[in-house]
Enzyme design. Sequence first.
Site, short mmCIF file in Angstrom:
data_model
loop_
_atom_site.label_atom_id
_atom_site.label_comp_id
_atom_site.label_asym_id
_atom_site.label_seq_id
_atom_site.Cartn_x
_atom_site.Cartn_y
_atom_site.Cartn_z
N GLU A 46 0.84 -1.20 0.00
CA GLU A 46 0.00 0.00 0.00
C GLU A 46 0.87 1.25 0.00
OE1 GLU A 46 -3.51 1.95 2.85
OE2 GLU A 46 -2.29 0.28 3.58
N LYS A 113 -9.09 2.83 -2.52
CA LYS A 113 -9.41 2.22 -1.22
C LYS A 113 -10.76 2.73 -0.71
CE LYS A 113 -7.20 1.58 3.33
NZ LYS A 113 -5.97 1.91 4.11
N TYR A 119 -8.74 5.43 13.35
CA TYR A 119 -8.73 5.02 14.74
C TYR A 119 -7.30 4.61 15.09
CZ TYR A 119 -8.82 0.41 12.57
OH TYR A 119 -8.52 -0.69 11.78
N CYS A 149 -5.61 -2.94 2.23
CA CYS A 149 -5.49 -2.95 3.69
C CYS A 149 -6.84 -3.00 4.42
CB CYS A 149 -4.66 -1.75 4.15
SG CYS A 149 -3.82 -2.05 5.74
N SER A 175 0.11 -2.65 7.27
CA SER A 175 -0.58 -2.96 8.52
C SER A 175 0.42 -2.97 9.67
CB SER A 175 -1.26 -4.34 8.40
OG SER A 175 -1.90 -4.69 9.61
N GLY A 289 23.10 5.68 28.50
CA GLY A 289 23.60 5.46 29.84
C GLY A 289 23.35 4.02 30.25
N ILE A 294 18.02 -3.14 34.78
CA ILE A 294 17.52 -4.01 33.73
C ILE A 294 17.05 -3.25 32.49
CG2 ILE A 294 15.13 -4.10 34.59
CD1 ILE A 294 15.29 -7.17 33.85
N ASP A 295 16.52 -2.03 32.64
CA ASP A 295 16.02 -1.29 31.48
C ASP A 295 17.16 -0.93 30.53
OD1 ASP A 295 13.33 -1.31 32.34
OD2 ASP A 295 13.72 0.37 33.67
N SER A 296 18.24 -0.37 31.06
CA SER A 296 19.36 -0.02 30.19
C SER A 296 20.05 -1.28 29.68
CB SER A 296 20.34 0.90 30.91
OG SER A 296 20.92 0.27 32.03
N THR A 396 15.95 5.04 28.05
CA THR A 396 15.71 3.65 28.46
C THR A 396 14.47 3.49 29.34
OG1 THR A 396 17.16 3.88 30.38
CG2 THR A 396 18.17 3.14 28.32
N LYS A 511 4.47 15.25 30.80
CA LYS A 511 5.78 14.64 30.61
C LYS A 511 5.81 13.82 29.32
CE LYS A 511 7.71 14.09 35.26
NZ LYS A 511 8.28 13.10 36.21
#
Length: 542
Positions: A46, A113, A119, A149, A175, A289, A294-296, A396, A511
């Site tokens: 598409e 189309k 949405y 699609c 998609s 950093g 665990i995230d980094s 991160t 934020k």
Amino acid sequence: MSTPIRVLMAQLNLLVGDIPGNTSRVIETALEARDRHQADLVLFPELALCGYPPEDLLLRPSLELRIEQALQRLYDEVKGITLVVGYPRYRDGALYNMAGVIRDGELICEYAKQCLPNYQVFDEQRYFVAGSEPCVFEHQGTRIGLSICEDIWHSAPTEQLAGAGVDLVLSLNASPYHIGKATQRAEVVAGRARQMNAPVVYLNQTGAQDELVFDGNSLLVSAQGETLFRAAHCEEGLYTAQFDPASGQLTPEQTSIEEPDQNASVYQALVMGVRDYVNKNGFKGVVLGLSGGIDSALSVAVAVDALGPERVEAVMMPFRYTSSMSVEDAEAEANALGIKYDVISIEPMYDSFMQQLQGQLAGYAPDTTEENLQARCRGVLLMAISNKKGYLVLTTGNKSEMAVGYSTLYGDMAGGFDVLKDIPKTLVYALSRYRNTLSPVIPQRVIDRPPSAELAPDQTDQDSLPDYDVLDRILELYVERDYSAQAIIDEGFEPADVNRVLRLVDINEYKRRQAPIGPRVTQRGFGRDRRYPITSGWKAGI
């Protein structure tokens, strides 16, 4: 008399806005389909010529001219094979999301189309006018219908094709991915194939565009609704199939690729999201950093898998509250991944800031101001490295933190792309364990230890939040499924936890508006498909 047709699905990763470059990819692929694969017909995604989603590029005055020039190139440069390709095109002053059938310099037919999604992440009614007519063309005696699609998710367009007596349906798609989407698509396409009593060639694009990830997973589905073939997840590929009009059978010519499990599919989506954002925007590499948390740890693993170790740099920025365990684990992971790694203490910077702020802060007790200053010192260092080296700063923060505002503006939120923005904390753990099954790069005690930002002595995340198993379930119900506070409480959660979490989500919209983008993998991420006002008197109680 009808003869067999060899169809090629071109599951491509294209670049939004690069109409000349995308057109060249279409031409090169069409010639390869003709010469190497002996295909009679090649199907492209598409809006392939402009890339998807082009957003307000569709409003540029030069769009019409650029598309006409691209189509002329297809007419002039591709002979001996039929192209089915997507593009935006004006007709009688209205812009349509179009699929064109081109053969030997001639536009055989066009399909507009009909179902324009508006949405979640989609906004097509802002740009396009909906078509209303089916499109069926004959190719080597076979009646072929077109679908774009969203059309295949609704019964009306497929009823039109069923009424037209098509032998085969070609569906062009862009998609986007979210968890469970590939299975959902296969079920929908199977139902439509049965409705039309015709096999479906379902082509999806791959690649990432800003926060959207397109996973490929193109399909061949029989008239009886059986999935005959599934293409690769998050990879480009050219796939051929033979259609026999005498029997109505669609036969794939490659072995079907098994759908990966949830952790594997999400991880691959993150890798592609990082790779495409960095490469398509021309960054030399990335810097982040590496805290020992665990995230980094997961973020840097994704970055290395996306870009290679030579394009990833990590910096440990310890402070007086940083444990020796964190320093050791960060170094261990950097060594395991083979990346450039440095240690820069933020202590001198922090002390200098506090000295300069002495007059302003006099008489105030220590609070989150001092904690946030630590994060902002780290953000300054990373941005300086980014500016000097042309590297993108990866942040991160995970989805759970983004939801409740447990992040620092201009601190750990400072950067250009957030790898885990749509990854709840519980999924962070699952993905970290999955990544270690490929090769052990995340130290086990990073996974095992209680999560902490280490901004204060003996601090853990659960000092002020529910356990992440509880928090993430509440967030899923509120953010992704729109449950009210009472409905969530009725699911068995403590009212105090629910009301606190929902209030944190609502008051931290400001934020999230300033946060970097990141790959979307859930059904509703914090980005283009969740648009809440910052200034609002709405209460989440009912």
